[in-house]
Design an enzyme around this catalytic site. Structure first.
Site, PDB file in Angstrom:
ATOM      1  N   LEU A  62       0.821  -1.194   0.000  1.00  0.00           N
ATOM      2  CA  LEU A  62       0.000   0.000   0.000  1.00  0.00           C
ATOM      3  C   LEU A  62       0.861   1.253   0.000  1.00  0.00           C
ATOM      4  O   LEU A  62       0.545   2.234  -0.681  1.00  0.00           O
ATOM      5  CB  LEU A  62      -0.949  -0.004   1.199  1.00  0.00           C
ATOM      6  N   ASP A 113      10.255   2.833  12.756  1.00  0.00           N
ATOM      7  CA  ASP A 113       9.481   1.762  13.378  1.00  0.00           C
ATOM      8  C   ASP A 113       8.401   2.425  14.225  1.00  0.00           C
ATOM      9  O   ASP A 113       8.708   3.062  15.240  1.00  0.00           O
ATOM     10  CB  ASP A 113      10.416   0.907  14.235  1.00  0.00           C
ATOM     11  N   THR A 134       1.215  -7.336   9.748  1.00  0.00           N
ATOM     12  CA  THR A 134       0.028  -7.838   9.063  1.00  0.00           C
ATOM     13  C   THR A 134       0.029  -9.338   8.814  1.00  0.00           C
ATOM     14  O   THR A 134      -0.942  -9.866   8.266  1.00  0.00           O
ATOM     15  CB  THR A 134      -0.148  -7.124   7.706  1.00  0.00           C
ATOM     16  N   THR A 159      -8.506  -3.077   9.254  1.00  0.00           N
ATOM     17  CA  THR A 159      -8.784  -4.347   8.589  1.00  0.00           C
ATOM     18  C   THR A 159     -10.198  -4.860   8.813  1.00  0.00           C
ATOM     19  O   THR A 159     -10.849  -4.538   9.819  1.00  0.00           O
ATOM     20  CB  THR A 159      -7.793  -5.409   9.102  1.00  0.00           C
ATOM     21  N   ASP A 160     -10.651  -5.716   7.898  1.00  0.00           N
ATOM     22  CA  ASP A 160     -11.914  -6.428   8.062  1.00  0.00           C
ATOM     23  C   ASP A 160     -11.860  -7.455   9.179  1.00  0.00           C
ATOM     24  O   ASP A 160     -12.901  -7.921   9.652  1.00  0.00           O
ATOM     25  CB  ASP A 160     -12.294  -7.123   6.749  1.00  0.00           C
ATOM     26  N   TYR A 186      -4.415 -10.838  15.638  1.00  0.00           N
ATOM     27  CA  TYR A 186      -4.298  -9.755  14.658  1.00  0.00           C
ATOM     28  C   TYR A 186      -5.523  -8.844  14.708  1.00  0.00           C
ATOM     29  O   TYR A 186      -5.394  -7.612  14.795  1.00  0.00           O
ATOM     30  CB  TYR A 186      -4.128 -10.340  13.258  1.00  0.00           C
ATOM     31  N   LYS A 246      -5.557  -4.884  15.965  1.00  0.00           N
ATOM     32  CA  LYS A 246      -5.977  -3.811  15.068  1.00  0.00           C
ATOM     33  C   LYS A 246      -7.168  -3.050  15.630  1.00  0.00           C
ATOM     34  O   LYS A 246      -7.252  -1.820  15.489  1.00  0.00           O
ATOM     35  CB  LYS A 246      -6.310  -4.389  13.688  1.00  0.00           C
TER      36      LYS A 246
END
Length: 276
Positions: free
Chosen positions: A12, A35, A61, A100-101, A124, A128
């Protein structure tokens, strides 16, 4: 506009650099250069850069690696975005943070919109979601963009399977997990228009056609005229450490009101990917 971009080495980040109009000044940082999990470095870098907009495309990710290393997951995906939000507040900047979904559990049965309750089922997804909440609590001038099944960046599932097809090899894709495949360039093209709208909050920006990775690989093969077979995989047979939602497709009840052009269909996205 003066823009600070994190995660510039990822798919991205590279796509954003490729599509951003040249009249904007972009200060791009790869993970090695900044970072986001290093709080003091984030504060110092943002203060020196004095951006008007921060685009956070950084994150940990790898879903299964998150499951194995939750400390890093929450450092990079939750505390990192919080540090950026704190730094943005001090600099008077807007923060656009990509999520994210996987903040959803996948049991709804049809696409999730911005009003649905989040119930992540993996480390994850949990990290998020906490990142979203920490951004909201630290900075009013924020935009959270949830997206899904991003492809075309070079290190994603479809890009790897496309490389196999081009080499005349068999490919594969999971056939029993549904999401909203999103072409990375189409996503990148809509980030600045979303920021320019200055309607702060959480938005879903994802491809318009819910489907599986298997279907996406087959369509890519057929459009490209490749001859390789595509195996339909079952998620349970892969033995992956982290649970995934069965159907985490996204839709939006908000984006149409922002005068942002709709995401093109998958065939158009795949044709562009194949041409590149």
């Amino acid at each position: 506009m003066r823009i600070l971009l994190t995660g510039a080495g990822g798919g991205l980040g590279r796509a954003f650099l490729d599509v951003v109009p040249p009249h904007h000044e972009v200060l791009a940082f790869t993970h090695d250069e900044l970072d986001v999990g290093e709080h003091a470095d984030v504060l110092a870098t943002v203060a020196e850069a004095a951006p008007e907009l921060i685009v956070n495309a950084a994150g940990f990710t790898k879903v299964d690696a998150n499951e194995a290393d939750p400390v890093r997951a929450f450092r990079d995906n939750a505390q990192g975005p919080q540090s950026l939000a704190i730094a943005a507040h001090a600099a008077g900047a807007v923060l656009l943070h990509v999520s994210t979904d996987y903040v959803f559990d996948g049991t709804k049965g049809w696409p999730y919109d911005e009003g649905d309750d989040e119930r992540p089922i993996s480390v994850y997804g949990r990290s998020k979601l906490l990142g979203e909440r920490l951004v909201r609590g630290s900075l009013r001038e924020h935009l959270i963009v949830r997206t899904a099944f991003v492809f075309g960046g070079g290190d994603d599932h479809l890009s790897r399977q496309l490389a196999r097809l081009r080499a005349g090899e068999a490919a594969a894709g999971v056939a029993d997990r549904v999401g909203s495949p999103t072409y990375v360039r189409h996503l990148a093209e809509r980030l600045l228009p979303l920021a320019a709208a200055r309607r702060f909050g959480t938005y879903h920006l994802a491809g318009p056609e819910p489907t599986t990775w298997y279907d996406l690989v087959v369509r890519c093969r057929d459009l490209g005229g490749f001859g390789g077979d595509v195996e339909a995989q079952r998620a349970v047979d892969l033995g992956l450490p982290a649970p995934r939602p069965e159907n985490s497709a996204l839709t939006s009840v908000l984006v149409e009101n922002l005068s942002i052009s709709p995401m093109p269909g998958l065939d158009e996205a795949l044709a562009d990917l194949l041409a590149r």
